[in-house]
Each structure stands twice: as C-alpha cells, then as structure tokens.
Write an enzyme that holds these catalytic residues in place. Structure first.
Site, PDB file in Angstrom:
ATOM      1  N   THR A 113       0.489  -1.251  -0.210  1.00 40.47           N
ATOM      2  CA  THR A 113      -0.678   0.422   0.039  1.00 40.47           C
ATOM      3  C   THR A 113       1.040   1.279  -0.259  1.00 40.47           C
ATOM      4  OG1 THR A 113      -1.414  -1.348   0.870  1.00 40.47           O
ATOM      5  CG2 THR A 113      -1.907   0.761   1.014  1.00 40.47           C
ATOM      6  N   HIS A 148      -8.336  -7.021   2.909  1.00 45.24           N
ATOM      7  CA  HIS A 148      -6.865  -7.745   2.928  1.00 45.24           C
ATOM      8  C   HIS A 148      -6.459  -8.957   3.884  1.00 45.24           C
ATOM      9  CE1 HIS A 148      -2.441  -7.470   4.493  1.00 45.24           C
ATOM     10  NE2 HIS A 148      -2.779  -6.175   4.326  1.00 45.24           N
ATOM     11  N   ASP A 163      -5.096  -0.210  -4.910  1.00 43.36           N
ATOM     12  CA  ASP A 163      -3.341  -0.414  -4.256  1.00 43.36           C
ATOM     13  C   ASP A 163      -2.631  -1.367  -4.836  1.00 43.36           C
ATOM     14  OD1 ASP A 163      -4.495  -2.171  -3.129  1.00 43.36           O
ATOM     15  OD2 ASP A 163      -3.482  -1.597  -0.972  1.00 43.36           O
TER      16      ASP A 163
HETATM   17  C1  GP9 Z   1      -2.117  -0.878   6.262  1.00 41.96           C
HETATM   18  C2  GP9 Z   1      -2.554  -1.258   5.154  1.00 41.96           C
HETATM   19  C3  GP9 Z   1      -2.591  -2.484   4.428  1.00 41.96           C
HETATM   20  O1  GP9 Z   1      -2.413  -0.112   6.943  1.00 41.96           O
HETATM   21  O2  GP9 Z   1      -2.364  -0.218   4.578  1.00 41.96           O
HETATM   22  O3  GP9 Z   1      -1.078  -2.325   3.897  1.00 41.96           O
HETATM   23  P1  GP9 Z   1      -0.640  -3.619   3.493  1.00 41.96           P
HETATM   24  O4  GP9 Z   1      -0.263  -5.500   3.521  1.00 41.96           O
HETATM   25  O5  GP9 Z   1      -1.880  -3.460   2.223  1.00 41.96           O
HETATM   26  O6  GP9 Z   1       0.865  -2.599   2.241  1.00 41.96           O
HETATM   27 MN    MN Z   2      -2.238  -2.334   0.293  1.00 45.09          MN
END
Ligand code: GP9
Ligand code: MN
Length: 626
Positions: A294, A409, A468
């Site tokens: 992200t 996620h 993302d």
């Molecule tokens: C954590 C969120 C997720 O704050 O942005 O992170 P990722 O593992 O997708 O980089």
């Molecule tokens: Mn992410």
C-alpha cells in the site's frame, strides 16, 4: 550464598532480571498488540534471548571487567528502554535515528518531557539496582574466570537462541527485515535493542548513498524526462476540479479482474460496475508496487516516482526531499489529509506524511474500534467511512483527502453478517474468501457515496478510486485459472492480472472508459491537470492520462512492462492483443538477433534506474521546483 556449587553467575542473574523487566515493559507499558499465540511466545522469549546474548559476552573478560560490563550494560539498556517509553507515551511509537536528530517530533517533545515522566518509573531501575548491589557486594562470588569451553558454549548458546528467535519471527512475519512493515512488528518480533541496531544500519546505508550524490546526475535525468515523460498539450478537463475537493479512495487489494465479473452467478462489485457508466474509468491501469505494498502505491501517487525494488521507500527514504502532491496542493490553497484506521506508524506513515506535507492524519486513534466493528486487520470499511464523515465535514475546503480501506486485506476474513455473497469454491481459501470481502468494500464505497450526497459534499468534490495492488498472488494460480476459466495462468496472464481499477468520478460528467495503458505513476500529473495546477516543472515519470498522447509504456517495478503492442516479462515478449509468445530473450532469439521487446526493455531499465538514483541520492534536494 553465591558460591561455585550453585553456579549462579552474575551474567545469568542479570539476563533473567533484565529479561523479565523488558518483558514486563513490552507487555504492560508499551501498548503492543498481540494477534496470535506465536506473537505472545516471541514477545516472551525475546527479552531473555537478547539479554542473555549481551550479558554472556561478559564472560570473555576478566572478573573485574565482567562486573563493570554487566553493571553498565544493565544501566544503559534500561536508559534506552526508558527513553523509548517516554517517547512512546507521547507518540505511541518507538524512537528512530531520524526523529532523534532531525525530526520535528523530538523537538516537540522537549517542552513536555517532564509531563511524561511518572514517579513509578523508578521501579524500572530495580533490576539495575539489584545488579549493582550484587556486583559490589558479592562480586567475587558470582564471577569467575571462565574456561575456553564455557565461553564457547555460552556464545554458541546465545547465538543459537538469537537465531531461534529470528526463525520464529520469520515464521510469524515473513521478510520482516527486508520489508520492515511497522516498528511495532519489529519490536515485538526481534526486540527493542535489535530493532535499534536494525534502524541504525538502515539509516547509515541510506545516508551513505546520499553522501555520494552531488546533483550532477540530475541534468541527464531531467533531460530524459523532458523528452520522454513530458507531453505538451491541454485537454478539456484541465482545471475541471479547480476549487473542488478531491476525495481519493485507495481500495485495498482490489484488482480489475473482479470488475464486471461474477461469482456463483452474482455480481462481485455491483456499485463499482455502475460507477463506470458515469466516470472516467481506466481499464488498462496497472499497479506498480513492490514490497512496500500500500505504501508503495501511495508513494507512486504522491510523487510519480517509482518505489524501490527492495524494502519500502516509505521506511528507507522518508526524510528525502520530494515535491509531493500534498505539498503542491498546500501551495495551491488546499488542505490535505489521510484517513486510515491503522497504527500511524505502519509503513512509517506518520513520518513520511509529515515530511511530504499532509496537514492531518486520522489514524486508528481517531476511530472508535471495538470487537463488534472490526474484523481481520481492524475497523471494518463501512464503519471506517461512517466514522470518517464527521472529519470530512469539518475540513477546510477545498481539501484533498485520501481514504485507505482495510477490510479487503489478506486473509480476507469477514463475519457472516457482513457477507452478501457466497465465497468461491476452489482449492484456494484465499481466493474463495476474496470475493465476499471485495463485495463488502464495494458496499462500503456505495454507502460512502450516499453519505457524501447527503452531507452536500458530493457536488463540490471529485472522487478518485484506485486499487492499491494485487490481492491474489501467483501462488493461487491454479484456483485463479479455474475462476477465469483458463487452462493455466501464463506469465502473460500474470501481468494482465496486475491491473487495478482506476476511476475519476466527476459529478455531472458522463465520463468514458479509457483503454490506453496507464498506471499509478500517472496519477499525480493527472490529478494536477484536473485541478488546474500547472505542473510543467514537476519532475515526474508519469504522464497526464487525459491527453491524447502518452508515454509509450508502463513499467512494473520488477522490470516487466506493457506497451501498446507488447507485454514483456521474465525474458519473454508477448503480443499484447493475442497473448502469444513472440520471442524469448533466452531461447528463441538467435545470436546477433534481438527480441522485438529489446529496445523498450532498455528504456524501461533506464527509467527505473533514474528513479532509483533520485531516491537513493535524494537528488531533489538539488533541484529548485519553483
Ligand atoms: C496497512 C494497510 C495494509 O496500514 O495499508 O497494508 P498492505 O499490507 O496492503 O501494504
Ligand atoms: Mn494494501
């Protein structure tokens, strides 16, 4: 009482006392979240492992020195812990070298430091006190000159413990040291002292690279940018969002393959699918992230530079000079903020955001999070958006606000009450669960649009949505081929799966679907164009997507690339239309011949290298953006 028979040596007593103290501090004074039993185990053993490693070094010295060494190590170690604790009470974070020497954080702390000291803190020095008394009173009973065998044994043992600790940490969080993730993860997995060593190594590495740069490199790079990535011209949309708010939604792990697709006969993203009809929607838009996930996508959007091929640039180069989006917006009358219900230190966001000029960061502390409203990584997206409305409504306009969702996620956990569609059925639990959580985020975004309309903000804003990075890795290719109804996922398909949705929704505009190849690197110039901010002097590798022409390739961070005609990955050149393998630089191309992808391959490598030079050398400090 301490004689040779009992064999209780000071270095062992000190390891136990000090280890126990550190454990108590981790467990009860730092607010470290424990997510599973393995983390609990690591957190418990690490203090003893680290303490033993250092105190056991003493036995290589003569008796008098042993005592001195143990006494002062205990004292210094405690002071280090204590400084971290005081810092933590104010910032809920651990000390890093940059904040110590140059961050505004440490300066902020100066005045209020006394308020963070508590009388009970004296207890933290209890073990030091005991160790000093023991050393001074019974010193000659509890230290001896050790034989070579004992020395080697203790050393082997302590290194063995350390390795064991590290292996457990790797199991708990693979690639912890390469990727860093979060200071809290580091501290809970390798301990605060090893964390400081790690931080120091990271810091000196990036410092060294910076020292050797002098800005001369920039001439060649800017020339390249002028030729390759600066495209003259204006579109009708220039300034369309001038004085409007920009709401940017970073959609966790949403890939393009779910858009306009179904699972078990149900639409996966009904809201996003409808949104295509009245948005500018880019269906050949690629994420370009690597290990920083992200945060890499954020870096791309904010800077139109590439993240690094290793580690998270948000961690490794957070104090560079950038000419970032929030900073430019600030100069043009916008207020800027990020809303994300996670620890502020995750991906080092607090430090990076401060550096690149965000005015406000609403992190987990700004949200009410409890068992009912959280799942997986924390606050559920629907609650996140709901609770964010009050902040949004209170913002000075025009604003630029980035929302980062979290529910979709890995490992894509979702309670039954929140799942509107059934999971998929394949050998990959990950892929199966992906669909219901994607749908959940789709619904959360739908509700958020409703709330925006209700609050009246909608009309005065443009809303940008972007996936993302991928959520389903190539590890799940078998299940993926089943879902996509393909015999296999080829290397070509794998690249096409790196597409993520990108929407620019301008209320009142019909929009269109734009199929040119594009990527996260293009977002910054595109947004500035919409906001009517001239960006000729910006040094970017991306181009404004609303111009007819654009740079003729999208480079992924690993060197794979996509052009109008070709897709190149892992030494293979594919036809973009058909997905047929044209040639492979390994096999099919004979000596003296070269792949049709070769010229572009060289260009891509050059561009990635230029971007790395900027980041590693902190080259923008030599450039005047005015
Ligand atoms: C954590 C969120 C997720 O704050 O942005 O992170 P990722 O593992 O997708 O980089
Ligand atoms: Mn992410």
């Amino acid at each position: 009482m301490f004689n040779r028979e009992i064999n209780m040596r000071l270095y062992i007593i000190a390891s136990l006392l000090f280890g126990l103290k550190i454990y108590v501090v981790y467990r009860f004074l730092f607010n470290i979240t424990i997510e599973n039993p393995l983390q609990e185990i690591i957190l418990f053993i690490n203090p003893f492992v680290s303490a033993f490693f250092v105190f056991a070094l003493s036995i290589w010295m003569n008796e008098r020195r042993q005592l001195k060494f143990i006494k002062y190590i205990a004292l210094i170690g405690t002071i280090v812990i204590y400084f971290n604790l005081v810092f933590y009470r104010n910032f809920t974070d651990f000390i890093t070298i940059p904040v110590l020497f140059q961050g505004s954080n440490a300066a902020d702390l100066g005045g209020s430091i006394l308020g963070l000291v508590e009388i009970g803190d004296i207890l933290l020095f209890a073990d030091v006190f005991i160790i000093w008394i023991l050393a001074n009173k019974f010193g000659n009973h509890i230290t001896v000159a050790y034989g070579k065998k004992t020395k080697l044994f203790a050393l082997t043992l302590s290194i063995g413990f350390l390795l064991g600790n590290y292996v457990l940490a790797e199991i708990e969080r693979p690639q912890l040291l390469q990727r860093t993730f979060d200071r809290e993860y580091l501290v809970k997995n390798i301990g605060i002292f090893n964390y400081h060593i790690y931080d120091a190594v990271l810091h000196s590495k990036s410092k060294a690279q910076r020292v050797f740069a002098d800005g001369n490199e920039l001439a060649e790079i800017t020339e390249y940018m002028e030729e390759e990535t600066t495209i003259e011209g204006e579109s009708d949309l220039f300034g369309i969002a001038e004085d409007k708010n920009v709401i940017f939604l970073s959609l966790e792990s949403i890939q393009s393959f779910v858009i306009n697709n179904t699972v078990n006969g149900e639409e996966v993203t009904p809201f996003l699918n409808d949104l295509i009809d009245n948005s500018y929607y880019f269906d050949n838009f690629y994420h370009q992230t690597e290990q920083g996930k992200t945060s890499d996508s954020e870096f791309l959007v904010e800077n139109s530079l590439y993240p690094l091929s290793r580690g998270a640039v948000y961690f490794t180069h957070a104090s560079n000079d950038y000419n970032s989006l929030p900073e430019i917006l600030g100069e043009n009358g916008y207020t800027s903020s990020v809303l994300h219900a996670n620890n502020k230190s995750f991906w080092n966001r607090d430090v990076m955001y401060d550096n690149i000029g965000y005015d406000e960061f609403y992190d987990i502390a700004s949200y009410e999070v409890n068992d009912e409203n959280s799942v997986g990584w924390g606050l559920k997206d629907k609650d996140f958006f709901k609770q964010s409305m009050k902040y949004l409504q209170g913002m000075e306009q025009p604003f630029y606000s980035k929302f980062i969702t979290l529910t979709n996620h890995y490992p894509f956990d979702l309670g039954e009450e929140d799942a509107s569609i059934e999971p998929y059925n394949s050998n990959s639990k990950t892929l199966n669960q992906f669909f219901p959580t994607v749908r959940y985020t789709d619904e959360a975004v739908r509700d958020f649009f409703e709330d925006l309309k209700e609050s009246g903000l909608y009309e005065d804003s443009i809303i940008v949505l972007m996936g993302d990075h991928y959520g389903i890795s190539d590890f799940h290719n078998k299940a993926m081929s089943q879902y996509l109804d393909k015999d296999e996922i080829t290397d070509f398909d794998q690249i096409q799966l790196q597409r993520v949705p990108f929407f620019v929704h301008i209320p009142g505009h019909e929009g269109e679907t734009i199929s040119k190849i594009s990527g996260q690197i293009d977002v910054k110039p595109t947004l500035l164009h919409l906001m009517g901010i001239e960006s000729e002097n910006d040094l970017t590798f991306g181009t404004n997507l609303f111009l007819e022409e654009r740079k003729d390739f999208i480079a992924l961070r690993n060197g794979s690339f996509i052009t109008n005609d070709y897709v190149y990955t892992k030494n293979q050149c594919f036809d973009r239309e058909s997905g047929e393998l044209i040639d492979s630089t390994n096999e099919l191309v004979g000596e003296g011949e070269s792949s049709v992808c070769q010229p572009m391959k060289e260009k891509v490598e050059k561009e990635l290298d230029y971007s790395d030079q900027i980041v590693y050398g902190d080259l923008f400090r030599f450039y005047d953006f005015e």
